[in-house]
Design an enzyme around this catalytic site. Structure first.
Site, mmCIF file in Angstrom:
data_model
loop_
_atom_site.group_PDB
_atom_site.id
_atom_site.type_symbol
_atom_site.label_atom_id
_atom_site.label_comp_id
_atom_site.label_asym_id
_atom_site.label_seq_id
_atom_site.Cartn_x
_atom_site.Cartn_y
_atom_site.Cartn_z
ATOM 1 C CB SER A 4 -0.948 0.003 1.209
ATOM 2 O OG SER A 4 -0.204 0.007 2.411
ATOM 3 N N GLY A 5 2.153 1.093 0.159
ATOM 4 C CA GLY A 5 3.046 2.256 0.102
ATOM 5 C C GLY A 5 3.485 2.778 1.461
ATOM 6 C CB SER A 31 5.782 1.794 7.774
ATOM 7 O OG SER A 31 7.139 1.422 7.759
#
Lengths: 211, 211
Positions: B46-47, B113
């Site tokens: 998803s980045g 992340s």
């Protein structure tokens, strides 16, 4: 293919490009210090927390980024759930070693203050730093047991002597003195200020704090 | 009793005196930001990592202190030893929540992340921050599964579809979308730059970055 989609696809390229070295990070933040860990070890009552707190303040007052990791912010957070078995104590210190390395990597001077009585756990923390090229200083808060026990700030020696507290370092569990600590602080002979000055001098000499 | 001995005895007094508020810390470091955590969540591909890395760089270039916590520096360090069972994944995210709160407390903008597919673990991280008065932003890297799967930067979707990888988020395990994320980033519609700009605008609006 639009530019946006392209940008979103080029993950690896963008990612590599965005990596910063420690030196670039310091330069960009105009930092007065590199990251490092001061691992303060010693008996309960040896002055670890006192020195860690005073040093943190003195460093911040110089604009040097420092952060303390101690029982207050670790035991009830990251390491909540760990008990006092040998295995849990080891894991406790292993995590603190890893977290201090993250702080050092982020350009902060991490100051840990835990009894950390066993050489093996301290050496492990040192190794974690060495592997990543992060400065590590073992700081031995060195006082005779009698002095530490006479201070007994938390009343723990009393409990240990009465048997209410089992396996207490220095009384009923060993404290393995550091063999080659980077700094020795005889806190019964040095004032808190003198101890801090000694540490700051070492950090300067080793290039952690810019002159 | 000498002054040195006295200083060494007055542990509690010295300690209280040495405590600094977050505001004093920021002022002393002349910081351009307060601490905070940006918790970036989303499917594999998803980045998340791309945005985290680009944002960290952009923030540092502004003199804003930021540090990424991601698989690279967490999985093989602090969380080495944890596997991929549900319990271990929860513990993995719990520790990341705690460590990001330490960074936020130290005045750093922590950027995490991790897929973090379950609402419960994200809410737990949020709670840890709220309890300590630390700003927390849930950032949803939002792309349709097809887009994430078409990117497949690590070839994981392919493995998941072939059955070689069990319980893979989005394929054979659920991703629970955030219900009230502070920021939504549709990374198939925004460039990396646009995503970063959006995040920086939010951090400014919320006072994390000084105008």
């Amino acid at each position: 293919m639009t530019t946006n989609i392209k940008a979103a696809h080029n993950e690896n390229v963008v990612w590599s490009d965005a990596l910063l070295t420690k030196e670039e990070r310091q330069r960009l933040l105009n930092a007065k210090n590199t990251g490092a860990t001061l691992w303060v070890t010693g008996l309960s009552g040896s002055g670890k927390s006192t020195i860690a707190a005073a040093l943190e303040k003195k460093l911040l007052e110089r604009g040097v980024n420092a952060y303390r990791l101690d029982g207050d912010n670790i035991r009830f957070g990251l390491n909540a759930g760990l008990g006092f078995s040998e295995k849990d104590r080891e894991e406790n210190l292993r995590r603190i070693g890893e977290v201090s390395a993250l702080f050092a990597d982020a350009g902060v001077i991490a100051i840990t203050s835990f009894i950390s009585p066993y050489r093996a756990s301290r050496d492990k923390a040192r190794e974690v730093h060495a592997k990543r090229g992060l400065p590590f200083f073992e700081v031995f808060a060195q006082v005779p047991l009698e002095v530490a026990e006479s201070r007994d700030p938390k009343g723990l020696y009393k409990k240990a002597r009465s048997g209410a507290l089992k396996e207490f370092t220095g009384v009923s569990a060993p404290y393995e003195e550091p063999e080659k600590p980077e700094v020795v602080l005889p806190t019964h002979q040095l004032s808190v200020d003198q101890s801090c000055d000694k540490l700051i001098a070492v950090l300067k000499a080793k290039g952690v704090i810019k002159a």
